[in-house]
Design an enzyme around this catalytic site. Structure first.
Site, PDB file in Angstrom:
ATOM      1  N   LYS A  11       0.841  -1.207   0.000  1.00  0.00           N
ATOM      2  CA  LYS A  11       0.000   0.000   0.000  1.00  0.00           C
ATOM      3  C   LYS A  11       0.870   1.249   0.000  1.00  0.00           C
ATOM      4  O   LYS A  11       2.049   1.210   0.388  1.00  0.00           O
ATOM      5  CB  LYS A  11      -0.945   0.037   1.207  1.00  0.00           C
ATOM      6  CG  LYS A  11      -0.286  -0.085   2.592  1.00  0.00           C
ATOM      7  CD  LYS A  11       0.128   1.203   3.253  1.00  0.00           C
ATOM      8  CE  LYS A  11       0.649   0.980   4.679  1.00  0.00           C
ATOM      9  NZ  LYS A  11       1.475   2.057   5.226  1.00  0.00           N
ATOM     10  N   GLY A  92       9.686  -3.633   6.360  1.00  0.00           N
ATOM     11  CA  GLY A  92      10.136  -2.422   7.059  1.00  0.00           C
ATOM     12  C   GLY A  92      10.225  -1.226   6.138  1.00  0.00           C
ATOM     13  O   GLY A  92      11.091  -0.366   6.283  1.00  0.00           O
ATOM     14  N   SER A  93       9.295  -1.148   5.185  1.00  0.00           N
ATOM     15  CA  SER A  93       9.356  -0.083   4.177  1.00  0.00           C
ATOM     16  C   SER A  93       8.188   0.892   4.281  1.00  0.00           C
ATOM     17  O   SER A  93       8.126   1.857   3.530  1.00  0.00           O
ATOM     18  CB  SER A  93       9.352  -0.705   2.774  1.00  0.00           C
ATOM     19  OG  SER A  93       8.119  -1.374   2.546  1.00  0.00           O
ATOM     20  N   GLY A  98       3.798  -6.840   5.847  1.00  0.00           N
ATOM     21  CA  GLY A  98       3.467  -7.746   6.952  1.00  0.00           C
ATOM     22  C   GLY A  98       1.969  -7.724   7.261  1.00  0.00           C
ATOM     23  O   GLY A  98       1.363  -8.761   7.530  1.00  0.00           O
ATOM     24  N   ASP A 129      -2.878  -1.777  10.509  1.00  0.00           N
ATOM     25  CA  ASP A 129      -3.163  -1.689   9.065  1.00  0.00           C
ATOM     26  C   ASP A 129      -3.817  -2.941   8.480  1.00  0.00           C
ATOM     27  O   ASP A 129      -4.124  -2.974   7.297  1.00  0.00           O
ATOM     28  CB  ASP A 129      -1.855  -1.458   8.286  1.00  0.00           C
ATOM     29  CG  ASP A 129      -1.273  -0.080   8.529  1.00  0.00           C
ATOM     30  OD1 ASP A 129      -1.993   0.785   9.047  1.00  0.00           O
ATOM     31  OD2 ASP A 129      -0.092   0.117   8.185  1.00  0.00           O
TER      32      ASP A 129
END
Ligand code: C5P
Length: 291
Positions: A11, A92-93, A98, A129
């Site tokens: 997203k 981790g972006s 995840g 999220d």
């Protein structure tokens, strides 16, 4: 029982404002998120016990796929599954990989074993999220991010996404945001009035992410990267979520593909053209024919 294969899209946050810190430690926010065509793929096969095989770099931090399995297993008596996750979304972006994997796990188990789950109730226990990814389309998310109101898809939009090869901790970025909050938060309505009407140039003017200031305070080099990326793209660049991925809007797939190639020649890390996905787009896995 046939295996189930699900695509787990990434997203982008096109708008993210923070209204303050809550007593439970989370931040109250309003954010507009849109799924984009960069995917992990999750395949579930019934088995005696739960196992997870990851095709890609090892997952950092909590494994959300296992967390989702345990959350479902705590509610229903289910057999084990062999889960195979092919990572295409950098971890981790700030692109929600995840969370998307967890949403796919909940949906996949529900379909595989015909459980009739309250998917949203389970999703909210895994991460802020995860609920968004159950909706499969652009949405305005409020609360700590778990309250999801779908919004209509606008004109076709594309982006070039750059993940510069290092990860930011979501908790660390939120932990630094306090000094950047304002007494009058930016209202989301201006963004919503433009989204669906404006092309990429007009929309870029209303893109906003309060977490950028916190992330750039922690990693000033990320702001320098954003500026340079913005110079290479037609309308500038922004950060998604708590970072570290950056993106800029383009008008067509062809333009995004062409510019991604240029960006790739200058930047290390992960660079991809990505379409912003609407509800009408089929997310079916080409391999298995299931979505
Ligand atoms: O919900 P999730 O586990 O993804 O959040 C990770 C961390 O990000 C939380 O532990 C919290 O520190 C921070 N966070 C926050 N406010 C939100 C969402 C996340 O402070 N609305």
């Amino acid at each position: 029982m046939k295996p189930v294969t699900l695509r787990c899209p990434a997203k982008l946050n096109l708008f993210l404002e923070i209204h303050g810190k809550r007593p439970d430690g989370y931040h109250e926010l309003s954010t507009v998120m849109v799924p984009v065509g960069i995917y992990d793929t999750l395949t579930l096969t019934p088995a005696k016990k739960f196992t997870l095989e990851v095709d890609g770099p090892p997952l950092p931090g909590t494994n959300t796929v296992e967390k989702a399995y345990k959350a479902v297993a705590a509610q229903r008596k289910i057999p084990g599954v062999r889960a195979r996750l092919v990572k295409g979304v950098p971890a981790g972006s700030g692109m929600g990989g995840g969370s998307s994997d967890a949403a796919a796990m909940i949906e996949g188990l529900d379909r595989l074993f015909d459980l009739g789950l309250d998917r949203h109730a389970i999703a909210a226990t895994i991460g802020s999220d995860v609920n968004f990814f159950l909706e499969r389309g652009a949405a305005l998310c409020t609360g700590r991010g778990e309250k999801v109101a779908p919004i209509a898809q606008g004109p076709e939009l594309h982006a070039v996404v750059l993940w510069p090869g290092f990860s930011l901790s979501t908790a660390a970025v939120y932990g630094r945001v306090r000094q950047f909050l304002t007494p009058t938060p930016r209202p989301v309505i201006d963004f919503l009035n433009s989204y669906g009407r404006e092309g990429p140039g007009g929309l870029h003017q209303v893109l906003f992410n309060r977490l950028e200031l916190a992330a750039f305070a922690l990693h000033p080099e990320l702001d320098a990267l954003r500026r340079r990326l913005g110079e290479m793209l037609p309308h500038g660049a922004r950060m998604t979520g708590s970072g570290s991925a950056l993106y800029g809007l383009c008008s067509s797939r062809a333009e995004a593909v062409r510019l991604a190639k240029r960006v790739r020649s200058e930047f290390a890390g992960f660079v991809a053209p990505a379409g912003l996905l609407g509800r009408e787009v089929s997310w079916k896995s080409r391999k298995s024919g299931s979505s």
